[in-house]
Enzyme design. Structure first.
Site, mmCIF file in Angstrom:
data_model
loop_
_atom_site.group_PDB
_atom_site.id
_atom_site.type_symbol
_atom_site.label_atom_id
_atom_site.label_comp_id
_atom_site.label_asym_id
_atom_site.label_seq_id
_atom_site.Cartn_x
_atom_site.Cartn_y
_atom_site.Cartn_z
ATOM 1 N N TYR B 153 0.840 -1.198 0.000
ATOM 2 C CA TYR B 153 0.000 0.000 0.000
ATOM 3 C C TYR B 153 0.880 1.255 0.000
ATOM 4 O O TYR B 153 0.695 2.166 -0.806
ATOM 5 C CB TYR B 153 -0.918 -0.015 1.225
ATOM 6 C CG TYR B 153 -1.774 1.218 1.358
ATOM 7 C CD1 TYR B 153 -2.818 1.452 0.478
ATOM 8 C CD2 TYR B 153 -1.529 2.150 2.373
ATOM 9 C CE1 TYR B 153 -3.606 2.589 0.594
ATOM 10 C CE2 TYR B 153 -2.319 3.286 2.492
ATOM 11 C CZ TYR B 153 -3.354 3.496 1.604
ATOM 12 O OH TYR B 153 -4.131 4.625 1.722
ATOM 13 N N LYS B 157 1.279 4.182 -2.947
ATOM 14 C CA LYS B 157 1.019 5.614 -2.744
ATOM 15 C C LYS B 157 2.263 6.446 -3.084
ATOM 16 O O LYS B 157 2.148 7.591 -3.514
ATOM 17 C CB LYS B 157 0.557 5.871 -1.301
ATOM 18 C CG LYS B 157 -0.845 5.343 -1.006
ATOM 19 C CD LYS B 157 -1.939 6.147 -1.720
ATOM 20 C CE LYS B 157 -3.338 5.718 -1.262
ATOM 21 N NZ LYS B 157 -4.420 6.493 -1.920
#
Lengths: 228, 246
Positions: B153, B157
């Site tokens: 994750y 990002k």
């Protein structure tokens, strides 16, 4: 007994320079090469096949290395499938398959190698993980408007290396991240990398500012710190 | 009436963003990913004119282009684009072997999804307010990375922030303005189908996160709408108004 360095991705000009300079520095060098790659490594260099896209390949390579040596001191990861910049900006239709493939190779490839070779590093005394990347990985330094594959495939590796650093630095590991000079002449590719990877830095616990080993930094081929 | 396109509008922050814009009198094109979840349909009953529900899977370019074509049939221009859709990825328990190939999924949604949206909707945005908004996260900020395990994750990002940097370098001089928003640690309802307990914000019986989705959306929308004199810098700002580095 000489120290052992494992170089994942030794077949390109930077890798060749790493091999040469590590030999000169007295290291035993094990070179990871792509399938079918004939890099013409110097005598005494052991090679193993290593596919950046496959964890099984990385595991098999680590197993093969384990049959040769008990431990490795340094792991260098040097994967880059975006040597030629992609001229497309967001206004042109992006190649999304290519973008995924670049991420798989440039960011996930090094992590597969780290995961596979960590048990061998754990047994060694050097405990150092080194990554070759380029300034395209830096968000703060990015001034361009194109080459999405080169930029967004490499930036996440900086994040992952920071997370590895956070987890492994307390266990005694040290890290080096090196921005190669992307437009270097072949004979200059990877210059300074080995000196940077092998030199110890200040490690004073009380002085965060001057304790380079206790923070992860990105440095270019001149030794200059590049912001994340 | 101004128009906004919002990805990942089915639930949580996305759904709350839709409500915020509807309450302000905007025409909202809500990108729908979870076809079975009825929350957008319920909202449509209250706003039959102002809410258009558009099938939108940001992980597939055909879906994003089809959504853009659909929107283009209804309106001449899109004023604002909000990329909210996100994939989280599975965290491998410590000590277990990580399957890095699975990391491609959140990357494809969070980073490449933003590229698909901008590429497909940009031709519609030329005549509008030209504002591009993205839900990013401190999780992608390399210089303050604090987690001790590799996270798909976080990496996705970071990739998103990099994609936005390149877009900004090109589009800001063309008159586009950018909003990067870190919503804080938001409680998310894991609901996918009708009949799923609403809202079920608990994970294993525990409330995870600090803020409700409606709080995050209420903090985001004023930032998305406000005009700034300093549009020539790309800044990630959180729900409390604080700026983050990259």
């Amino acid at each position: 007994m000489s120290k052992v360095v494992m170089i994942a991705g030794a077949g390109d000009p930077v890798g060749a320079r790493l091999v040469k300079d590590f030999l000169k520095a007295g290291y035993k060098v094990i070179a990871g090469r792509l399938k079918g790659q004939q890099a013409g490594f110097p005598e005494g260099v052991q090679t193993v096949e290593l596919d950046p896209l496959s964890q099984d390949s990385a595991k098999a390579a680590a197993k093969a290395v384990r049959e040769q040596v008990e431990a490795i001191d340094l792991l260098v990861v040097n994967y880059d499938c975006c040597v030629e910049p992609d001229p497309k900006t967001i206004l042109e239709q992006p190649d999304f398959q290519g973008l995924k493939a670049a991420y798989d190779y440039n960011s996930l490839g090094p992590l597969r190698a780290v995961q596979a070779f960590l048990p061998l590093l754990e047994k060694g005394e050097g405990k150092r993980i080194c990554a070759v990347t380029s300034v395209e990985s830096s968000n703060n330094a990015a001034r361009g408007i194109c080459d999405y594959p080169g930029h967004i495939s490499k930036a996440p590796l900086n994040m992952a290396m920071n997370q590895l650093f956070n987890g492994l630095r307390p266990k005694g590991y040290t890290f080096r991240m090196y921005c190669k000079e992307t437009d270097a002449a072949p004979e200059q590719a990877g210059a300074f990398a080995v000196e940077y990877f092998t030199r110890n830095r200040s490690n004073e616990p009380e002085s965060y500012k001057h304790s380079d080993e206790n923070r992860l930094v990105l440095r270019d081929h001149m030794g200059i710190e590049i912001p994340w | 009436m101004k128009n906004v396109v919002i990805s990942g509008a089915d639930r949580n922050i996305g759904l709350e963003l839709v409500k915020q814009f509807l309450e302000r009198g905007w025409h909202v094109f809500a990108g729908r990913f979870l076809m079975e979840l009825p929350l957008l349909d319920e909202l449509k009953e209250k706003y039959p004119q102002a809410l258009s529900i558009v099938p939108l899977d940001v992980s597939k370019e055909e879906s994003v282009q089809a959504a853009a074509d659909l929107v283009a049939k209804e309106v001449n221009c899109v004023d604002m684009l909000v990329h909210n859709a996100a994939g989280f990825g599975q965290q491998t328990p410590e000590g277990q072997e990580i399957d890095f190939s699975a990391f491609l999924t959140p990357y494809n949604i969070n980073a490449l999804g933003a590229m698909r949206l901008v590429h497909s909707f940009l031709p519609l945005m030329e005549k509008g307010m030209r504002r591009l908004c993205f839900i990013s996260s401190e999780a992608g900020v390399v210089s303050v990375a604090h987690r001790t395990e590799i996270s798909s994750y976080c990496m996705s990002k970071t990739a998103l922030n990099m994609a936005l940097r390149l877009m900004f370098n090109q589009l800001q001089p063309m008159g586009y303005t950018f909003r990067l928003f870190h919503p804080g640690w938001v409680r998310s309802a894991r609901i996918e189908r009708p009949g799923d307990k609403v809202p079920s914000f608990e994970v294993d019986g525990k409330l995870v996160g600090k803020f409700w989705p409606w709080e995050a959306a209420a903090a985001a929308v004023p930032q998305f709408l406000e005009d700034r004199e300093w549009e020539d810098r790309l800044v990630l700002i959180d729900n409390e108004g604080a700026a983050w580095p990259f």
